[in-house]
Design an enzyme around this catalytic site. Sequence first.
Site, short mmCIF file in Angstrom:
data_model
loop_
_atom_site.label_atom_id
_atom_site.label_comp_id
_atom_site.label_asym_id
_atom_site.label_seq_id
_atom_site.Cartn_x
_atom_site.Cartn_y
_atom_site.Cartn_z
N GLU A 94 18.58 -30.72 2.51
CA GLU A 94 19.77 -30.51 3.32
C GLU A 94 19.42 -29.84 4.64
OE1 GLU A 94 22.03 -28.05 0.68
OE2 GLU A 94 21.26 -26.26 1.64
N CYS A 107 19.68 -25.56 11.16
CA CYS A 107 18.99 -24.89 10.06
C CYS A 107 18.24 -25.95 9.27
CB CYS A 107 20.05 -24.18 9.21
SG CYS A 107 19.40 -23.43 7.75
N CYS A 114 11.51 -24.82 -3.90
CA CYS A 114 10.72 -23.70 -3.39
C CYS A 114 10.03 -23.01 -4.55
CB CYS A 114 11.62 -22.71 -2.66
SG CYS A 114 10.71 -21.32 -1.95
N CYS A 118 13.18 -17.18 -5.84
CA CYS A 118 14.02 -15.98 -5.79
C CYS A 118 15.21 -16.16 -6.73
CB CYS A 118 14.51 -15.74 -4.36
SG CYS A 118 13.16 -15.47 -3.21
N CYS A 121 18.68 -17.52 -5.40
CA CYS A 121 18.67 -18.68 -4.50
C CYS A 121 18.68 -19.99 -5.26
CB CYS A 121 17.42 -18.59 -3.62
SG CYS A 121 17.13 -20.07 -2.64
N CYS A 339 22.14 -21.54 1.54
CA CYS A 339 20.86 -22.14 1.21
C CYS A 339 20.85 -22.89 -0.14
CB CYS A 339 19.87 -20.96 1.16
SG CYS A 339 18.21 -21.28 0.77
#
Length: 356
Positions: A94, A107, A114, A118, A121, A339
Site C-alpha cells: 500500500e 508515504c 516486515c 513490532c 504494527c 501503517c
Amino acid sequence: MENKINLLNLTETELTTLIESFGLKKFYGKQIFIWLHKKIVRNINDMTNISLKDRAILMEKTYIPFLNLMKHQVSKIDSTEKFLFKLEDGHTIETVLLKHKDRNTLCVSSQVGCAVKCRFCATGISGFQRNLNLSEILNQFYTIERRLQKQGKQINNIVFMGMGEPLLNLENVLKAIEIFSSENGVNLSKRRITISTSGIIPGIERILEKKLPIELALSLHSTSDEKRSQIIPINTKYPLQDLFPVLQEYQRQTKRRISFEYILINNFNISDNDLAYLADFVHNFDHILNLIPYNPVMENDFERPSQRKIDKIYQYLKEIRKVNVTIREEKGADIDGACGQLREKILNNEGRMRNK
Ligand code: SAH
Ligand code: SF4
C-alpha cells in the site's frame, strides 16, 4: 514479460551499459533515463526522440513495468488517499497520499511485510515476505504522480513510512532516493525525503557515511530498553544504549534535526515517569517529537489513550518541558490510514473483493 529486462530496475549507468550492449548509441542512455524517470512515460512507444527502429529493439528486449491498482480509497474526512497495488508476483503493498493545502506527501512502502515484527504494527504481524525491488519503489511514486499531474498537481515530499523497514532494504531504497533526486528524474530534493526506521544501526551509519541530506525519523516508542524490547523485538539487537551515541554522532556530523516518533499506548508508555524520561531523551537532540496515538489495527492488548489524556501529555511536554512536539493528526481515519491496515483487510476479505 519473463525474459524481458525491467527498465525501471536500472540505475542510469546500468541503463547506459544495457543500451550499448544492444548496439544503440550511448547517449540514448540518458535520453531513455529521462523518458523513464522525468517524463515518467508508461510505454516505450512514447519515447518519441528515439527512432522507431531503436524503439522496436527496446520493446523486444525490455519493458516498463507498472503496478496494478487493486483498490483506491479516498477519505471523506481529510482527502487522504490510499492505494493498494498488486505486484507482478501477486503480493500486495500500500501507498498513502497525504494531501495538505500547499503540498502533497507520499508515504511509500519499502518491503512486503516486515521482519522487525513490532507488536503494535499490522505489517509486522503479517511477517516478512520480501524486499521491494527498485522499480516497485519508484512506481509507487510514478503511478500516483501521473494521476496528480492530470489535475495540475504533484508530489512534494516522500516519507518511507509505509510497509516495511527501509533500512533493511537499504540498497534499493538508496538507489530510489538517488533517482528521485536526480536532475534527470523528478528532481525532488533529498531534504524532502524522510526515512523512518525502527533503529537499524548499520543503516543509519551507512546514511551518515554517504552524507545523504535526507530527513531521519526514529520510531522511539519508549526510552527504556526493557520496555522498548517488548514492543520492538529488534531493540535487543540494536538497543537504545547503542543507538543513542549513533544518533548523537549523526546529529553532530549532519547538523540535521532528528524526528522521533512516539506511539501513545495506554498503560504502557505514558506514565509520568515515561514522559519525563521522554522529554529528557529528546532534549539531547535538536529534535521534533511526533506523538502518534495508537491506532487499533488488530486484536491485541494495546489501547489508545483517551483524548483527555492525549491532550494532557501534549500540554506537559510542550508547556512544562518545552519539547518541540506535535501530535500526528489522524489522517484518513475512515480508510484505515495507519501503517499496514488496508492490506490486512483486503487479504481477509479477498473472496469478497470487487474493486479493480
Ligand atoms: N519501519 C519503519 C517505517 C514504517 S512504520 C518504522 O518502524 O519506523 C511507520 C510508523 O508507523 C512508525 O513510527 C510506526 O511505529 C508507526 N505505526 C505502526 N503501527 C502503528 C499503529 N498501530 N498505530 C500507530 N502508529 C503505528
Ligand atoms: Fe516494521 Fe516499522 Fe511495522 Fe515495526 S513499525 S513492524 S519496523 S513496519
